[in-house]
Design an enzyme around this catalytic site. Sequence first.
Site, PDB file in Angstrom:
ATOM      1  N   THR A 124       0.822  -1.211   0.000  1.00  0.00           N
ATOM      2  CA  THR A 124       0.000   0.000   0.000  1.00  0.00           C
ATOM      3  C   THR A 124       0.858   1.265   0.000  1.00  0.00           C
ATOM      4  O   THR A 124       1.985   1.260   0.500  1.00  0.00           O
ATOM      5  CB  THR A 124      -0.894  -0.015   1.261  1.00  0.00           C
ATOM      6  OG1 THR A 124      -1.529   1.256   1.393  1.00  0.00           O
ATOM      7  CG2 THR A 124      -0.095  -0.286   2.531  1.00  0.00           C
ATOM      8  N   ASP A 125       0.275   2.351  -0.505  1.00  0.00           N
ATOM      9  CA  ASP A 125       0.967   3.654  -0.455  1.00  0.00           C
ATOM     10  C   ASP A 125       1.052   4.183   0.967  1.00  0.00           C
ATOM     11  O   ASP A 125       1.813   5.123   1.241  1.00  0.00           O
ATOM     12  CB  ASP A 125       0.275   4.674  -1.372  1.00  0.00           C
ATOM     13  CG  ASP A 125      -1.189   4.928  -1.036  1.00  0.00           C
ATOM     14  OD1 ASP A 125      -1.727   4.286  -0.105  1.00  0.00           O
ATOM     15  OD2 ASP A 125      -1.803   5.772  -1.719  1.00  0.00           O
ATOM     16  N   GLU A 126       0.281   3.597   1.889  1.00  0.00           N
ATOM     17  CA  GLU A 126       0.268   4.111   3.265  1.00  0.00           C
ATOM     18  C   GLU A 126       1.599   3.904   3.976  1.00  0.00           C
ATOM     19  O   GLU A 126       1.827   4.501   5.035  1.00  0.00           O
ATOM     20  CB  GLU A 126      -0.851   3.447   4.074  1.00  0.00           C
ATOM     21  CG  GLU A 126      -2.212   3.784   3.542  1.00  0.00           C
ATOM     22  CD  GLU A 126      -3.329   3.415   4.498  1.00  0.00           C
ATOM     23  OE1 GLU A 126      -3.061   3.171   5.679  1.00  0.00           O
ATOM     24  OE2 GLU A 126      -4.476   3.371   4.031  1.00  0.00           O
ATOM     25  N   TYR A 151      -2.029  -0.653  11.060  1.00  0.00           N
ATOM     26  CA  TYR A 151      -2.147  -1.309   9.745  1.00  0.00           C
ATOM     27  C   TYR A 151      -0.957  -0.970   8.848  1.00  0.00           C
ATOM     28  O   TYR A 151      -0.259  -1.866   8.359  1.00  0.00           O
ATOM     29  CB  TYR A 151      -3.456  -0.889   9.050  1.00  0.00           C
ATOM     30  CG  TYR A 151      -3.441  -1.183   7.559  1.00  0.00           C
ATOM     31  CD1 TYR A 151      -3.426  -2.499   7.085  1.00  0.00           C
ATOM     32  CD2 TYR A 151      -3.394  -0.146   6.626  1.00  0.00           C
ATOM     33  CE1 TYR A 151      -3.377  -2.767   5.720  1.00  0.00           C
ATOM     34  CE2 TYR A 151      -3.345  -0.417   5.267  1.00  0.00           C
ATOM     35  CZ  TYR A 151      -3.338  -1.722   4.811  1.00  0.00           C
ATOM     36  OH  TYR A 151      -3.282  -1.990   3.465  1.00  0.00           O
ATOM     37  N   LYS A 155       2.180  -3.308   7.303  1.00  0.00           N
ATOM     38  CA  LYS A 155       2.430  -3.474   5.853  1.00  0.00           C
ATOM     39  C   LYS A 155       3.869  -3.035   5.541  1.00  0.00           C
ATOM     40  O   LYS A 155       4.568  -3.691   4.764  1.00  0.00           O
ATOM     41  CB  LYS A 155       1.436  -2.663   5.023  1.00  0.00           C
ATOM     42  CG  LYS A 155       0.008  -3.164   5.062  1.00  0.00           C
ATOM     43  CD  LYS A 155      -0.153  -4.573   4.493  1.00  0.00           C
ATOM     44  CE  LYS A 155       0.069  -4.637   2.997  1.00  0.00           C
ATOM     45  NZ  LYS A 155      -0.267  -5.985   2.458  1.00  0.00           N
TER      46      LYS A 155
HETATM   47  P1  NAD Z   1      -9.613  -7.448   2.240  1.00  0.00           P
HETATM   48  O1  NAD Z   1      -9.620  -7.165   3.700  1.00  0.00           O
HETATM   49  O2  NAD Z   1     -10.825  -7.165   1.437  1.00  0.00           O
HETATM   50  O3  NAD Z   1      -9.240  -8.989   1.995  1.00  0.00           O
HETATM   51  C1  NAD Z   1      -8.235  -9.639   2.727  1.00  0.00           C
HETATM   52  C2  NAD Z   1      -8.380 -11.141   2.490  1.00  0.00           C
HETATM   53  O4  NAD Z   1      -7.298 -11.806   3.171  1.00  0.00           O
HETATM   54  C3  NAD Z   1      -9.688 -11.732   3.020  1.00  0.00           C
HETATM   55  O5  NAD Z   1     -10.252 -12.611   2.073  1.00  0.00           O
HETATM   56  C4  NAD Z   1      -9.252 -12.485   4.272  1.00  0.00           C
HETATM   57  O6  NAD Z   1     -10.066 -13.609   4.557  1.00  0.00           O
HETATM   58  C5  NAD Z   1      -7.840 -12.904   3.892  1.00  0.00           C
HETATM   59  N1  NAD Z   1      -6.991 -13.136   5.068  1.00  0.00           N
HETATM   60  C6  NAD Z   1      -6.853 -12.339   6.164  1.00  0.00           C
HETATM   61  N2  NAD Z   1      -6.015 -12.916   7.043  1.00  0.00           N
HETATM   62  C7  NAD Z   1      -5.600 -14.091   6.496  1.00  0.00           C
HETATM   63  C8  NAD Z   1      -4.728 -15.118   6.918  1.00  0.00           C
HETATM   64  N3  NAD Z   1      -4.092 -15.058   8.101  1.00  0.00           N
HETATM   65  N4  NAD Z   1      -4.523 -16.178   6.099  1.00  0.00           N
HETATM   66  C9  NAD Z   1      -5.162 -16.250   4.903  1.00  0.00           C
HETATM   67  N5  NAD Z   1      -6.019 -15.313   4.462  1.00  0.00           N
HETATM   68  C10 NAD Z   1      -6.235 -14.243   5.241  1.00  0.00           C
HETATM   69  O7  NAD Z   1      -8.346  -6.656   1.665  1.00  0.00           O
HETATM   70  P2  NAD Z   1      -8.160  -5.917   0.251  1.00  0.00           P
HETATM   71  O8  NAD Z   1      -8.687  -4.543   0.363  1.00  0.00           O
HETATM   72  O9  NAD Z   1      -8.588  -6.813  -0.840  1.00  0.00           O
HETATM   73  O10 NAD Z   1      -6.561  -5.800   0.229  1.00  0.00           O
HETATM   74  C11 NAD Z   1      -5.775  -6.846  -0.338  1.00  0.00           C
HETATM   75  C12 NAD Z   1      -4.309  -6.460  -0.258  1.00  0.00           C
HETATM   76  O11 NAD Z   1      -4.091  -5.249  -0.978  1.00  0.00           O
HETATM   77  C13 NAD Z   1      -3.813  -6.193   1.167  1.00  0.00           C
HETATM   78  O12 NAD Z   1      -2.506  -6.711   1.280  1.00  0.00           O
HETATM   79  C14 NAD Z   1      -3.808  -4.681   1.281  1.00  0.00           C
HETATM   80  O13 NAD Z   1      -2.830  -4.258   2.194  1.00  0.00           O
HETATM   81  C15 NAD Z   1      -3.450  -4.289  -0.145  1.00  0.00           C
HETATM   82  N6  NAD Z   1      -3.928  -2.973  -0.603  1.00  0.00           N
HETATM   83  C16 NAD Z   1      -5.246  -2.629  -0.486  1.00  0.00           C
HETATM   84  C17 NAD Z   1      -5.689  -1.408  -0.997  1.00  0.00           C
HETATM   85  C18 NAD Z   1      -7.156  -1.004  -0.920  1.00  0.00           C
HETATM   86  O14 NAD Z   1      -7.492   0.121  -1.306  1.00  0.00           O
HETATM   87  N7  NAD Z   1      -8.059  -1.850  -0.471  1.00  0.00           N
HETATM   88  C19 NAD Z   1      -4.776  -0.542  -1.616  1.00  0.00           C
HETATM   89  C20 NAD Z   1      -3.426  -0.927  -1.698  1.00  0.00           C
HETATM   90  C21 NAD Z   1      -3.018  -2.147  -1.203  1.00  0.00           C
HETATM   91  O1  DAU Z   2      -4.180   3.821   0.395  1.00  0.00           O
HETATM   92  C1  DAU Z   2      -4.400   2.448   0.333  1.00  0.00           C
HETATM   93  C2  DAU Z   2      -5.230   2.002   1.513  1.00  0.00           C
HETATM   94  O2  DAU Z   2      -6.562   2.427   1.257  1.00  0.00           O
HETATM   95  C3  DAU Z   2      -5.190   0.497   1.732  1.00  0.00           C
HETATM   96  O3  DAU Z   2      -3.879   0.131   2.086  1.00  0.00           O
HETATM   97  C4  DAU Z   2      -6.160   0.065   2.826  1.00  0.00           C
HETATM   98  O4  DAU Z   2      -6.190  -1.356   2.917  1.00  0.00           O
HETATM   99  C5  DAU Z   2      -7.547   0.568   2.470  1.00  0.00           C
HETATM  100  O5  DAU Z   2      -8.456   0.257   3.514  1.00  0.00           O
HETATM  101  C6  DAU Z   2      -7.501   2.078   2.239  1.00  0.00           C
HETATM  102  O6  DAU Z   2      -7.220   2.792   3.473  1.00  0.00           O
HETATM  103  P1  DAU Z   2      -8.023   4.122   3.908  1.00  0.00           P
HETATM  104  O7  DAU Z   2      -7.906   4.245   5.351  1.00  0.00           O
HETATM  105  O8  DAU Z   2      -7.619   5.261   3.035  1.00  0.00           O
HETATM  106  O9  DAU Z   2      -9.525   3.648   3.415  1.00  0.00           O
HETATM  107  P2  DAU Z   2     -10.962   3.792   4.091  1.00  0.00           P
HETATM  108  O10 DAU Z   2     -11.925   3.261   3.069  1.00  0.00           O
HETATM  109  O11 DAU Z   2     -11.020   3.246   5.454  1.00  0.00           O
HETATM  110  O12 DAU Z   2     -11.146   5.375   4.183  1.00  0.00           O
HETATM  111  C7  DAU Z   2     -10.961   6.231   3.050  1.00  0.00           C
HETATM  112  C8  DAU Z   2     -11.063   7.679   3.543  1.00  0.00           C
HETATM  113  O13 DAU Z   2     -12.432   7.940   3.935  1.00  0.00           O
HETATM  114  C9  DAU Z   2     -10.229   7.975   4.760  1.00  0.00           C
HETATM  115  O14 DAU Z   2      -9.767   9.322   4.680  1.00  0.00           O
HETATM  116  C10 DAU Z   2     -11.210   7.844   5.938  1.00  0.00           C
HETATM  117  C11 DAU Z   2     -12.519   8.316   5.322  1.00  0.00           C
HETATM  118  N1  DAU Z   2     -13.764   7.710   5.843  1.00  0.00           N
HETATM  119  C12 DAU Z   2     -13.842   6.353   5.964  1.00  0.00           C
HETATM  120  C13 DAU Z   2     -15.016   5.751   6.388  1.00  0.00           C
HETATM  121  C14 DAU Z   2     -15.102   4.238   6.543  1.00  0.00           C
HETATM  122  C15 DAU Z   2     -14.866   8.519   6.109  1.00  0.00           C
HETATM  123  O15 DAU Z   2     -14.809   9.762   5.961  1.00  0.00           O
HETATM  124  N2  DAU Z   2     -16.039   7.925   6.502  1.00  0.00           N
HETATM  125  C16 DAU Z   2     -16.159   6.579   6.660  1.00  0.00           C
HETATM  126  O16 DAU Z   2     -17.256   6.106   7.022  1.00  0.00           O
END
Ligand code: NAD
Ligand code: DAU
Length: 338
Positions: A124-126, A151, A155
């Site tokens: 992630t960019d975080e 989190y 990562k």
């Molecule tokens: P998600 O939470 O939707 O899915 C995570 C999955 O991993 C689930 O299916 C869960 O059951 C599985 N999991 C959790 N713990 C586990 C374990 N111990 N063993 C096996 N499986 C397990 O997450 P996502 O949003 O799809 O993110 C996927 C990946 O992408 C993560 O590594 C996250 O850090 C990265 N990422 C997410 C975003 C975003 O915007 N969502 C952006 C950049 C990177």
């Molecule tokens: O940047 C990549 C990341 O993006 C991933 O690594 C994470 O897995 C993914 O969850 C996401 O993180 P954020 O914390 O940015 O996503 P989230 O959807 O939780 O929130 C997006 C933005 O919206 C953040 O500034 C918080 C805000 N927010 C979130 C929720 C759930 C609200 O304002 N209201 C809400 O109800």
Amino acid sequence: SVTVVHILITGGAGFIGANFVHQTVEERSDIRVTVLDALTYAGNRASLADLGDRIEFVHGDICDRALVDRLVADADAVVHFAAESHNDNSLNDPWPFVQTNVVGTFALLEAVRRHDVRYHHVSTDEVYGDLELDDPGRFTDTTPYNPSSPYSSTKASSDLLVRAWVRSFGVRATISNCSNNYGPYQHVEKFIPRQITNLIDGVRPRLYGAGRNVRDWIHVDDHNRAVWAILDRGEIGRTYLIGADGELDNRSVIGLILEEFGRDADDFDFVTDRPGHDLRYAIDPTPLRTELGWEPRYRDFRAGLAQTVAWYRAHEDWWRPAKSATEQTYAAQGEQVE
Ligand code: NAD
Ligand code: DAU
């Protein structure tokens, strides 16, 4: 590059992983796909149900060393999506984040090292922390790591393990750090699906703090195509940043969602801010574009959002079972209308 015959996808029942599995099955039908997923609260077997026996699904934990070793030995590439992924949960209970994100990645790295299997690490960019709103800069692969939350720090830790395993043991690995994804199959705890499903339920959307925080939105299919570009053409040991020039503040995103529902732009509530809330993320994806020839297909966020709203309207059976528990969790974490 490696010719992939059998790919092991961890976290394939989660949001991005499930979309990656679908894309792979549809566009690379000659590849054998095995999914390893623990089916935590965030994993949903229904996200893969339509694929039937076109994939092999293994219900298990990435921290289970014996299982991971056996599955990795049988694959020629691993794409590692599995993680605890939600910042708000990590503030409430960091324990599973350290376990899955750090120890789980360690177990995978030891297995790919032992069996010399190509490994791609999804991150992630975080890990880079946040930027000021008026900072002209964006994150690049030389930006120092400076994570803010449990989190993002787990990562970041996992990325550092990957880098060390490349340098010390010659593991054939790449890393990608992507910005915020949106699209189908995203859990209703996350910002965009939470507001869409609130509006379907007649509940006002909820904005943390003043809503000025900026995220750099990318459609999940564009993220996953970039992962395939890295697997096909990426250089071992490299880190690639994935983003699609999608910066928007949260208030603007809420405005677009409200517009999609025909509601007024101010028809939302401000709620308690997230502690340590990162202000702004922004990705410079130049190397991915110039060296690997990747370009996003979703260039119009409004259109991608409309498609996502339509998906949630059509798939209430998919998200409904998680909705009330998710809202109860937010309430238990102390979220209140300001
Ligand atoms: P998600 O939470 O939707 O899915 C995570 C999955 O991993 C689930 O299916 C869960 O059951 C599985 N999991 C959790 N713990 C586990 C374990 N111990 N063993 C096996 N499986 C397990 O997450 P996502 O949003 O799809 O993110 C996927 C990946 O992408 C993560 O590594 C996250 O850090 C990265 N990422 C997410 C975003 C975003 O915007 N969502 C952006 C950049 C990177
Ligand atoms: O940047 C990549 C990341 O993006 C991933 O690594 C994470 O897995 C993914 O969850 C996401 O993180 P954020 O914390 O940015 O996503 P989230 O959807 O939780 O929130 C997006 C933005 O919206 C953040 O500034 C918080 C805000 N927010 C979130 C929720 C759930 C609200 O304002 N209201 C809400 O109800």
